[in-house]
Design a protein around this motif. Structure first.
Motif, PDB file in Angstrom:
ATOM      1  N   VAL A   1       0.885  -2.320   6.796  1.00 39.63           N
ATOM      2  CA  VAL A   1       0.306  -1.137   7.388  1.00 39.63           C
ATOM      3  C   VAL A   1       1.379  -0.227   7.239  1.00 39.63           C
ATOM      4  CG1 VAL A   1      -0.248   0.000   9.575  1.00 39.63           C
ATOM      5  CG2 VAL A   1      -0.775  -2.508   9.012  1.00 39.63           C
ATOM      6  N   GLY A   2       2.526  -0.506   7.451  1.00 37.43           N
ATOM      7  CA  GLY A   2       3.796   0.418   6.750  1.00 37.43           C
ATOM      8  C   GLY A   2       3.659   1.036   5.706  1.00 37.43           C
ATOM      9  N   SER A   3       3.252   0.253   4.430  1.00 39.14           N
ATOM     10  CA  SER A   3       3.239   0.575   3.269  1.00 39.14           C
ATOM     11  C   SER A   3       2.190   1.640   2.917  1.00 39.14           C
ATOM     12  CB  SER A   3       2.947  -0.624   2.199  1.00 39.14           C
ATOM     13  OG  SER A   3       4.077  -1.457   2.092  1.00 39.14           O
TER      14      SER A   3
ATOM     15  N   ALA B   1       0.632   3.774   5.242  1.00 36.68           N
ATOM     16  CA  ALA B   1       1.188   4.777   5.977  1.00 36.68           C
ATOM     17  C   ALA B   1       2.043   5.730   5.122  1.00 36.68           C
ATOM     18  CB  ALA B   1       1.807   4.615   7.489  1.00 36.68           C
ATOM     19  N   LEU B   2       3.034   5.052   4.355  1.00 36.11           N
ATOM     20  CA  LEU B   2       3.982   5.746   3.357  1.00 36.11           C
ATOM     21  C   LEU B   2       3.053   6.770   2.612  1.00 36.11           C
ATOM     22  CD1 LEU B   2       6.600   6.752   2.368  1.00 36.11           C
ATOM     23  CD2 LEU B   2       6.577   4.300   1.000  1.00 36.11           C
ATOM     24  N   SER B   3       2.220   6.007   1.840  1.00 33.04           N
ATOM     25  CA  SER B   3       1.109   6.540   0.923  1.00 33.04           C
ATOM     26  C   SER B   3       0.761   7.982   1.569  1.00 33.04           C
ATOM     27  CB  SER B   3       0.181   5.909   0.303  1.00 33.04           C
ATOM     28  OG  SER B   3       0.610   5.141  -0.694  1.00 33.04           O
ATOM     29  N   LEU B   4       0.295   7.788   2.755  1.00 33.51           N
ATOM     30  CA  LEU B   4      -0.547   9.039   3.317  1.00 33.51           C
ATOM     31  C   LEU B   4       0.511   9.933   3.834  1.00 33.51           C
ATOM     32  CD1 LEU B   4      -3.557   7.451   5.393  1.00 33.51           C
ATOM     33  CD2 LEU B   4      -3.228   8.160   2.761  1.00 33.51           C
ATOM     34  N   LEU B   5       1.540   9.652   4.116  1.00 31.89           N
ATOM     35  CA  LEU B   5       2.696  10.523   4.258  1.00 31.89           C
ATOM     36  C   LEU B   5       3.031  11.405   3.316  1.00 31.89           C
ATOM     37  CD1 LEU B   5       4.840  11.665   6.413  1.00 31.89           C
ATOM     38  CD2 LEU B   5       6.355   9.949   5.501  1.00 31.89           C
TER      39      LEU B   5
ATOM     40  N   TRP C   1       0.032   2.168  -0.938  1.00 29.01           N
ATOM     41  CA  TRP C   1      -1.120   2.103  -0.144  1.00 29.01           C
ATOM     42  C   TRP C   1      -1.863   0.823  -0.909  1.00 29.01           C
ATOM     43  CZ3 TRP C   1      -5.458   6.354   0.547  1.00 29.01           C
ATOM     44  CH2 TRP C   1      -6.350   5.883   1.416  1.00 29.01           C
ATOM     45  N   GLY C   2      -1.874   0.753  -2.083  1.00 25.35           N
ATOM     46  CA  GLY C   2      -2.269  -0.380  -2.856  1.00 25.35           C
ATOM     47  C   GLY C   2      -1.725  -1.739  -2.295  1.00 25.35           C
ATOM     48  N   LEU C   3      -0.473  -1.552  -2.320  1.00 23.99           N
ATOM     49  CA  LEU C   3       0.285  -3.019  -2.168  1.00 23.99           C
ATOM     50  C   LEU C   3      -0.030  -3.394  -0.600  1.00 23.99           C
ATOM     51  CD1 LEU C   3       3.978  -1.858  -3.391  1.00 23.99           C
ATOM     52  CD2 LEU C   3       2.417  -3.904  -4.250  1.00 23.99           C
ATOM     53  N   GLY C   4      -0.439  -2.455   0.275  1.00 26.26           N
ATOM     54  CA  GLY C   4      -0.679  -3.033   1.606  1.00 26.26           C
ATOM     55  C   GLY C   4      -1.885  -3.046   1.987  1.00 26.26           C
ATOM     56  N   CYS C   5      -2.692  -2.750   1.339  1.00 26.12           N
ATOM     57  CA  CYS C   5      -4.296  -2.580   2.011  1.00 26.12           C
ATOM     58  C   CYS C   5      -5.060  -3.964   2.029  1.00 26.12           C
ATOM     59  CB  CYS C   5      -5.421  -1.620   1.068  1.00 26.12           C
ATOM     60  SG  CYS C   5      -5.483  -2.294  -0.674  1.00 26.12           S
TER      61      CYS C   5
ATOM     62  N   LEU D   1      -3.060   4.950  11.043  1.00 22.49           N
ATOM     63  CA  LEU D   1      -1.968   3.870  10.407  1.00 22.49           C
ATOM     64  C   LEU D   1      -0.830   3.622  11.450  1.00 22.49           C
ATOM     65  CD1 LEU D   1      -2.308   4.373   6.708  1.00 22.49           C
ATOM     66  CD2 LEU D   1      -3.352   2.565   7.946  1.00 22.49           C
ATOM     67  N   LEU D   2      -0.347   4.943  11.757  1.00 22.73           N
ATOM     68  CA  LEU D   2       0.682   5.114  12.681  1.00 22.73           C
ATOM     69  C   LEU D   2       0.483   3.985  14.154  1.00 22.73           C
ATOM     70  CD1 LEU D   2       2.320   8.373  12.197  1.00 22.73           C
ATOM     71  CD2 LEU D   2       3.096   6.042  11.129  1.00 22.73           C
TER      72      LEU D   2
END
Length: 394
Positions: free
Chosen positions: A284-286, A288-292, A310-314, A375-376
């Motif tokens: 989920v943190g990954s 969130a990083l993309s959207l940030l 995002w791809g790595l975490g979804c 996500l946060l």
């Protein structure tokens, strides 16, 4: 049951898991075919992008309600028959979808189509525990859910390309053929007699009363909603932002999906070592990083780079959540996994509906900020769930 689990946790997983993986690939391709062809559906049927997006929201709502209901209804069914029939149903209604003349009739048939995802994905996960040893469970579940990652790498991009070149009806027909193939493979490969124990009313009550399980389900709801505010509208978003072509969109989906696959493979190898709660937080943190950093995506190349976390975490986060629920209460897995699937689809409905409302009110370029909030919130909820679990809260 006629199959025998592998003899050690390090041994190869049973071959019977492959048709389950392929089934999830087809299910995922069919679910994501609408976001991938949203521009074509909107143009062909003469509706706005926001209206066309309600195909995603309506289908997700049905899958949300259907997953736990069907978990009870099909409890005593042999999984070989259940899973094969669900894929056959998928094939029939995807084929019918391609023949619908207007948006209203397509919406009705789409709602019927997604009965299959409400059954196949949670019930395939629930029966994995009967096919492998307990110490292989986390790896086996993440393996089966690789099908969704592969759908994002191959199924969704191919569907988007077919839709862009030949129309959305051809893309739906393509997935219908894959569904027929999946039904045959499941029927020929699954052993007879695979019947996860049915949950009693008392067990359902225990599931709902488990704070640890319900907090985890809430995590899924939040991160799914956060993602689908934007993910549902990738196609129109990039058409508006970059005037993207169908081929470029297909390649972008493939890029995104490739990292989804990489993330899920990595997760399947590491989850038993780092633990499911940490794996969920990482995933989920990954995202969130993309959207940030989303505003940095001002060109096709930069967009591709921004999408990598995002791809790595979804998909890895979905797999980790399933393993987390099973680990908390193995005896309640049928119910908790069904509820988790329900939460995932509820989040998709909430996200797609919210995104459509924002687009209709001129908020296309702020979708990522609303997604980031979800996500946060999911990360905070996941931390709380882990803390409750550490203090012995069941």
């Amino acid at each position: 049951m006629t199959s025998t689990p592998a003899k050690s946790s390090s041994a190869a997983l049973p071959k019977v898991l492959w048709p389950l993986l392929f089934g999830n690939f087809v299910i995922g391709t069919g679910v994501m075919i609408v976001p991938g062809t949203l521009n074509e559906i909107s143009t062909s049927l003469g509706v706005s992008v926001a209206v066309a997006g309600q195909l995603i929201a309506a289908a997700a709502a049905v899958m949300c309600i259907g997953a736990p209901l069907f978990a009870t209804f099909v409890a005593g069914w042999d999984r070989r028959r259940l899973l094969a029939l669900s894929m056959l149903w998928y094939a029939v209604f995807l084929g019918l979808s391609a023949l619908m003349p207007d948006f209203g009739s397509l919406l009705v048939v789409r709602v019927l189509t997604v009965v299959s995802p409400a059954i196949f994905t949670p019930q395939a996960a629930a029966c994995v525990g009967l096919l492998v040893l307990p110490e292989q469970r986390g790896r086996a579940i993440t393996f089966v859910f690789l099908g969704w990652s592969v759908a994002s790498v191959l199924g969704m991009p191919i569907g988007a390309l077919i839709g862009g070149m030949f129309g959305w009806r051809s893309a739906f027909g393509f997935v219908a053929l894959l569904s027929l193939l999946s039904a045959v493979w499941v029927w020929r490969s699954m052993p007879n007699g695979v019947k996860p124990p049915a949950l009693s009313r008392a067990a359902w009550a225990e599931t709902f009363q488990s704070r640890a399980l319900m907090l985890c389900v809430a995590v899924t709801l939040l991160y799914s909603a956060g993602q689908f505010v934007l993910f549902s509208y990738f196609a129109p978003y990039y058409k508006a932002m970059l005037n993207i072509t169908p081929l470029q969109l297909s390649l972008l989906f493939a890029w995104f999906g490739a990292f989804g696959l990489i993330g899920n493979i990595f997760m399947s190898r590491q989850i038993d070592r780092i633990g499911a709660p940490s794996a969920v937080m990482w995933g989920v943190g990954s995202m969130a990083l993309s959207l940030l950093i989303w505003p940095l995506g001002t060109s096709l190349v930069l967009v591709a780079l921004v999408m990598v976390p995002w791809g790595l975490g979804c998909f890895s986060s979905n797999s980790a959540q399933q393993a987390r629920l099973v680990g908390i209460a193995p005896a309640l897995a049928s119910g908790s996994i069904a509820l988790n699937s329900s939460a995932m689809y509820a989040g998709q409905a909430l996200g797609a509906g919210s995104g459509g409302w924002l687009i209709a009110h001129g908020g296309m370029y702020s979708l990522h900020w609303f997604g980031l909030v979800g996500l946060l919130a999911a990360m905070a909820m996941s931390w709380w769930a882990t803390r409750q679990r550490a203090h012995g809260t069941v």
